[in-house]
Design a protein around this motif. Structure first.
Motif, short mmCIF file in Angstrom:
data_model
loop_
_atom_site.label_atom_id
_atom_site.label_comp_id
_atom_site.label_asym_id
_atom_site.label_seq_id
_atom_site.Cartn_x
_atom_site.Cartn_y
_atom_site.Cartn_z
N TYR A 350 -1.94 10.59 -49.64
CA TYR A 350 -1.09 10.75 -48.46
C TYR A 350 -1.98 10.73 -47.22
O TYR A 350 -3.00 11.41 -47.17
CB TYR A 350 -0.32 12.07 -48.53
CG TYR A 350 0.34 12.48 -47.23
CD1 TYR A 350 1.29 11.67 -46.61
CD2 TYR A 350 0.00 13.69 -46.61
CE1 TYR A 350 1.89 12.04 -45.42
CE2 TYR A 350 0.60 14.07 -45.42
CZ TYR A 350 1.53 13.25 -44.83
OH TYR A 350 2.12 13.62 -43.64
N LEU A 360 1.74 6.67 -47.92
CA LEU A 360 1.81 7.32 -49.22
C LEU A 360 1.65 6.24 -50.29
O LEU A 360 2.36 5.23 -50.27
CB LEU A 360 3.13 8.05 -49.41
CG LEU A 360 3.33 8.77 -50.75
CD1 LEU A 360 2.31 9.89 -50.92
CD2 LEU A 360 4.75 9.31 -50.86
N ILE A 374 5.87 5.64 -48.04
CA ILE A 374 6.09 6.90 -47.33
C ILE A 374 7.56 7.26 -47.25
O ILE A 374 7.91 8.44 -47.20
CB ILE A 374 5.46 6.82 -45.91
CG1 ILE A 374 5.44 8.21 -45.27
CG2 ILE A 374 6.19 5.81 -45.03
CD1 ILE A 374 4.58 9.21 -45.98
N LEU A 383 5.62 13.61 -51.85
CA LEU A 383 5.29 13.72 -50.44
C LEU A 383 5.32 15.17 -49.96
O LEU A 383 4.41 15.62 -49.26
CB LEU A 383 6.26 12.86 -49.61
CG LEU A 383 6.07 12.90 -48.10
CD1 LEU A 383 4.68 12.41 -47.71
CD2 LEU A 383 7.15 12.05 -47.41
#
Length: 424
Positions: A350, A360, A374, A383
């Motif tokens: 990340y 991500l 992401i 996440l």
């Protein structure tokens, strides 16, 4: 950083004879070196000029080799090897080993330049690499909008978009030839330690300060806020001194550079003189674990308006090889140099970015970090977990209270550590 402890000073202050031969990316040069080493070695013999000084290999401005850093085979005539600064540092270290003081423990700090752009190396290293076995580069990005803008800025300006895969393989093979040269130089230092009877009792740490694009993503050289594995995941080799428990192997433990001085601290019993966040690698070396850290972290880039980070006076103008990167870093017109922080576990990465889209990646499915996920609902829980892990890291490492109390007997330091406010 001025005033902050470092390993060289700690060792010197505790009786080690510290020999430093190589570049300085460690201390403010204007302060001198006497606090950090007994010898700051500089070669006295005449050396060959800068590899990049001759412009003929670059071609004309606007051509597809002008900003590529690619030279290829370095011609040295009948000489055994190139007459450059790295060879001078390595030979200086070998000479020191042969005549080192016998009444002091030794520290040799040998930060040479190679492997590094420009991509050039002499024989026999140039021809050591089988071009057919060079691994393929990470492909050029197809969706630039989901990657940091600095990548696109470099791709636009380096003018290597039309290179064939054969040319990229040749560039990468030349870089690997530089690595082969470093391997040879390292072997010569090891041989000198053996000949001097010092090898068994010496702790050896071999690592790099950064990686290299070398064609990955259609880009050359490096940059400071693109936190791809090819730049931030670098080798670390450790040979502990005799008597240290060790299980020789390649370990997949996740390690940070700050673990190096922490390991030296554990080996020597010395204190670095400051609170730090390194973790000794002795349990990993002993084979007790390969789960050293659950995550590793990187930071890079700058805030908009941070003029001191723009490198405005360095690397010259459009005639400079570094111009494609420098002209991106010297502006706030686009968020090229956006500040970024990375949290990487074994499987996921990340990257939080100011001013730009976060990143991500599932490194198991996408080791080349091609597909920014992401906003993928399937990775929502991942996440959340990585964001929380990054927050924990910032909280753990955000404040360091000095070891030494201030002139009021440490009252302020103790109150601050206990959570007292500045106004109380």
């Amino acid at each position: 950083e001025r005033g902050e402890p470092n390993l060289l000073k700690t060792l010197k202050d505790n009786g080690y004879f510290v020999w430093w031969g190589g570049k300085n990316d460690l201390v403010p040069a204007q302060d001198g070196y006497e606090d950090y080493c007994d010898v700051k070695f500089e070669p006295t013999r005449p050396l060959a000029g800068d590899r990049a000084a001759g412009a003929n290999w670059r071609g004309e401005p606007g051509g597809d080799n002008y900003y590529s850093f690619y030279i290829g085979r370095e011609e040295i005539g009948d000489a055994e090897h190139a007459n450059d600064i790295d060879w001078a540092y390595v030979e200086g270290a070998i000479d020191f080993i042969r005549s080192a003081p016998a009444d002091q423990p030794l520290c040799i700090y040998l930060p040479i330049h190679y492997p590094h752009v420009p991509y050039s190396v002499e024989e026999p290293y140039y021809s050591m690499i089988d071009r057919s076995k060079v691994p393929p580069r990470v492909p050029t990005i197809t969706d630039w909008d989901r990657k940091p803008s600095l990548l696109k800025g470099l791709w636009d300006r380096q003018q290597v978009q039309d290179w064939t895969e054969d040319r990229w393989a040749e560039l990468k093979a030349t870089y690997y030839g530089q690595c082969a040269r470093v391997d040879d130089q390292f072997g010569r230092v090891i041989a000198a330690l053996r000949e001097a009877g010092l090898y068994d009792d010496t702790a050896i740490f071999f690592f790099s300060d950064h990686g290299e694009f070398a064609g990955d993503y259609g880009i050359v050289e490096k940059t400071q806020n693109v936190l791809t594995d090819d730049l931030v995941r670098v080798p670390l080799l450790v040979k502990p001194p005799a008597g240290t428990p060790v299980s020789p192997r390649v370990s997949e433990a996740m390690v940070e550079l700050i673990d190096f001085p922490a390991t030296v601290e554990a080996m020597t019993g010395l204190s670095l003189g400051t609170w730090h966040f390194g973790r000794s690698l002795l349990p990993v070396l002993a084979g007790e674990t390969d789960e050293h850290r659950d995550a590793v972290f990187c930071e890079g880039g700058r805030l908009c308006g941070e003029q001191q980070c723009m490198e405005k006076e360095s690397k010259g103008g459009p005639e400079s090889l570094y111009w494609p990167r420098m002209c991106c870093q010297r502006t706030d017109e686009q968020p090229y140099h956006t500040k970024a922080s990375m949290c990487r576990t074994r499987r996921y990465k990340y990257v939080r970015r100011l001013y730009e889209l976060d990143e991500l990646y599932d490194l198991q499915a996408d080791p080349g970090e091609q597909h920014n996920r992401i906003d993928d609902p399937a990775l929502r829980d991942v996440l959340v977990e990585l964001k929380d892990r990054m927050l924990t890291w910032y909280q753990e490492t955000a404040d360091v209270v000095p070891y030494e109390p201030d002139e009021r007997g440490g009252t302020f330091a103790r109150r601050r550590a206990a959570g007292a406010s500045l106004s109380s």
